[in-house]
Every structure is written in structure tokens, then in C-alpha cells.
Write an enzyme that holds these catalytic residues in place. Structure first.
Site, short mmCIF file in Angstrom:
data_model
loop_
_atom_site.label_atom_id
_atom_site.label_comp_id
_atom_site.label_asym_id
_atom_site.label_seq_id
_atom_site.Cartn_x
_atom_site.Cartn_y
_atom_site.Cartn_z
N GLU A 44 0.86 -1.18 0.00
CA GLU A 44 0.00 0.00 0.00
C GLU A 44 0.90 1.22 0.00
O GLU A 44 1.70 1.41 0.91
CB GLU A 44 -0.92 0.02 1.21
CG GLU A 44 -1.87 1.21 1.20
CD GLU A 44 -2.75 1.32 2.43
OE1 GLU A 44 -3.69 2.12 2.42
OE2 GLU A 44 -2.48 0.61 3.42
N ASP A 124 -2.86 11.91 -2.29
CA ASP A 124 -2.96 13.35 -2.43
C ASP A 124 -3.36 13.69 -3.87
O ASP A 124 -2.66 13.29 -4.81
CB ASP A 124 -1.62 14.00 -2.09
CG ASP A 124 -1.71 15.51 -1.92
OD1 ASP A 124 -2.55 16.13 -2.61
OD2 ASP A 124 -0.94 16.07 -1.11
N LYS A 128 -3.63 21.25 -8.43
CA LYS A 128 -3.11 22.21 -9.42
C LYS A 128 -2.44 21.48 -10.58
O LYS A 128 -1.68 20.54 -10.38
CB LYS A 128 -2.12 23.16 -8.76
CG LYS A 128 -2.74 24.07 -7.70
CD LYS A 128 -1.72 25.03 -7.12
CE LYS A 128 -2.36 25.94 -6.08
NZ LYS A 128 -1.38 26.89 -5.48
N ASP A 160 -11.51 9.89 -3.15
CA ASP A 160 -12.72 10.68 -2.98
C ASP A 160 -12.74 11.85 -3.95
O ASP A 160 -13.71 12.62 -3.97
CB ASP A 160 -12.82 11.19 -1.54
CG ASP A 160 -11.67 12.14 -1.21
OD1 ASP A 160 -10.50 11.71 -1.36
OD2 ASP A 160 -11.92 13.29 -0.82
N THR A 198 -10.63 2.21 4.41
CA THR A 198 -9.60 2.95 5.14
C THR A 198 -10.28 3.88 6.13
O THR A 198 -11.51 4.06 6.12
CB THR A 198 -8.73 3.79 4.18
OG1 THR A 198 -9.52 4.89 3.71
CG2 THR A 198 -8.25 2.96 3.00
N TYR A 200 -10.02 7.17 6.14
CA TYR A 200 -10.59 8.25 5.35
C TYR A 200 -11.91 7.82 4.71
O TYR A 200 -12.88 8.57 4.65
CB TYR A 200 -9.61 8.69 4.26
CG TYR A 200 -8.51 9.60 4.71
CD1 TYR A 200 -8.79 10.82 5.32
CD2 TYR A 200 -7.18 9.24 4.53
CE1 TYR A 200 -7.77 11.66 5.73
CE2 TYR A 200 -6.15 10.08 4.94
CZ TYR A 200 -6.46 11.30 5.54
OH TYR A 200 -5.45 12.13 5.95
N GLU A 201 -11.92 6.61 4.20
CA GLU A 201 -13.10 6.11 3.50
C GLU A 201 -14.32 6.10 4.40
O GLU A 201 -15.41 6.54 4.01
CB GLU A 201 -12.80 4.71 2.97
CG GLU A 201 -13.81 4.17 2.01
CD GLU A 201 -13.30 2.91 1.33
OE1 GLU A 201 -14.07 2.31 0.57
OE2 GLU A 201 -12.13 2.53 1.55
#
Length: 236
Positions: A44, A124, A128, A160, A198, A200-201
């Protein structure tokens, strides 16, 4: 993401030689030796606090897992989570390692064909355009992954960020890679129990945000297995 270091973190990591690898390049081409077996190796890239890699390693003891991050603090948190889960289930650390490294140098840590699967979870998005080359699904990175994956090689990607997902699909397509299981809202019918989430998920799903996911089929054996599955399902 920038994390403020805490005193003693590196010293703590140095004492965890049974789990933490601070000089992973020393094991290039020898990770099977590190684990003491020839089981498949899944990594990972950017493991965060380690929930995903920790749970996978418990569910699949016949696969060796390596969680990678470049931040000492996240490695410390992940090591704590791994140890807690292992002690809770009464099992050892035989099939998991946590490596401190910058993904930019991944080819210095793994030999060609040494990996079977790469997970990219909520990387990440670098929104930009001038930072596009830093995205972990940029062709510059993906080409490195391709050289490291074996005949059963696959890349599993979740995010996401719709913009990053669109960028990534185009990146994979430009490299003429086969994609499957593309989802624009992975948990639209409720949290998928067949996939490990995860940290975050879980947070994003609780907020009603869509999760984007796809699998990239790289190795010849994986491609052949995919074609057979499509024929069995009557999709070709």
C-alpha cells in the site's frame, strides 16, 4: 500533508525491527527472504494510520503485506495499530512490514516483478495542474509500478476526488492498460462488506461523499483470468 514530528519517534521506530523497516532499499529483490517465504507481496503506497493494511494482513495470512509511508509519525501510528490488532487476534507479525520511504524512489526498494499488487488509497490529489507529475497515478509513477509487478500484477485505486479519478482513468488508458470494476459511487447501496475500508473512507462515506474505485489489470496471468471471467459471465 505535513506532520509535526514528536521527540522520540525515530528512536521508537528503531526499536521495532520486527515490524518497521527504516532502510527498505537493503531488501530490494530480497523481500521473500525478509518474510521467510515465497508468498505474494502486496504493498500500500501511502498507508496513513495503517487500518487498511493491518486488516488485510489478518484476513489473508498467505499474502505478505508492506505498508509504505514517508512520515515517521504515521509509521509510528500504523505500527501501534498493527500491534494492537495482532495482539487482539492473538497472531504474530509474520506477513506484514511497515517501510519508511518516499514513493518517488520505489524502484530502489523493489526489484522488477517482485510485487503482485499495489494499493493506492486516497492519495494526495495535487489539484493544481502544475503539480500533476506528483500524482501517484501520473504515467511517470504508473510506469514504475508496471516494471515492479509480476504476471499476476494488479493496481487497485480508490479516491474521494472526482478530478483525480478522471485524471487517473485517462492516465491508465493512455498507457493502454485494462481496467475493470470501475465505480463512481462504491458504497451507494451501503458499505461494501467485501472490501476493507480505510479511515478516510469511513469518514467520507459517513458524510455521504461518493468513493471512486477501479482495478487495473497489468500482468498476463491476471489479464487471462479476467478474460475467462468475462466469458463465464457472458459479457464477451
Amino acid at each position: 500533508m505535513r506532520l509535526r514530528g514528536r521527540k522520540g519517534i525515530r528512536e521508537s521506530l528503531e526499536k521495532q525491527e520486527d515490524l518497521v523497516v527504516l532502510q527498505p532499499s537493503l531488501w530490494k529483490g530480497r523481500w521473500s527472504e525478509y518474510f521467510g517465504n515465497s508468498n505474494p507481496i502486496h504493498v500500500e503506497l501511502g498507508m496513513g494510520k495503517g487500518k487498511f493494511i493491518s486488516e488485510l494482513s489478518i484476513l489473508h495470512p498467505d499474502i505478505n503485506y508492506i505498508g509504505i509511508d514517508m512520515y515517521d509519525e504515521l509509521l509510528r501510528k500504523a505500527s501501534g495499530k498493527v500491534r494492537f490488532r495482532r495482539e487482539e487476534d492473538g497472531i504474530g507479525l509474520d506477513n506484514i512490514a511497515l517501510a519508511l520511504m518516499n514513493i518517488q524512489g520505489i524502484e530502489d526498494v523493489f526489484a522488477p516483478g517482485e510485487l503482485e499488487r499495489i494499493y493506492l488509497n486516497f492519495s494526495d490529489p495535487w489539484p493544481k495542474n502544475k503539480h500533476a507529475r506528483r500524482r501517484l497515478t501520473h504515467p511517470g509513477f504508473v510506469n514504475k509500478y508496471l516494471s515492479l509487478l509480476n504476471a499476476r500484477g494488479e493496481i487497485h485505486f480508490k479516491t474521494d476526488s472526482r478530478n483525480l479519478f478522471e485524471f487517473s482513468l485517462n492516465s491508465f488508458a493512455d498507457l493502454k492498460l485494462r481496467m475493470r470494476a470501475i465505480s463512481l459511487d462504491l458504497h451507494s447501496d451501503g458499505l461494501r462488506e467485501d472490501l476493507v475500508p480505510t479511515e478516510y473512507e469511513l469518514k467520507f462515506v459517513s458524510q455521504g461523499m461518493p468513493i471512486y474505485r477501479c482495478e487495473v489489470v497489468v500482468g498476463q496471468q491476471s489479464l487471462e483470468a479476467h478474460e475467462i471471467r468475462l466469458k463465464q459471465e457472458g459479457r464477451v
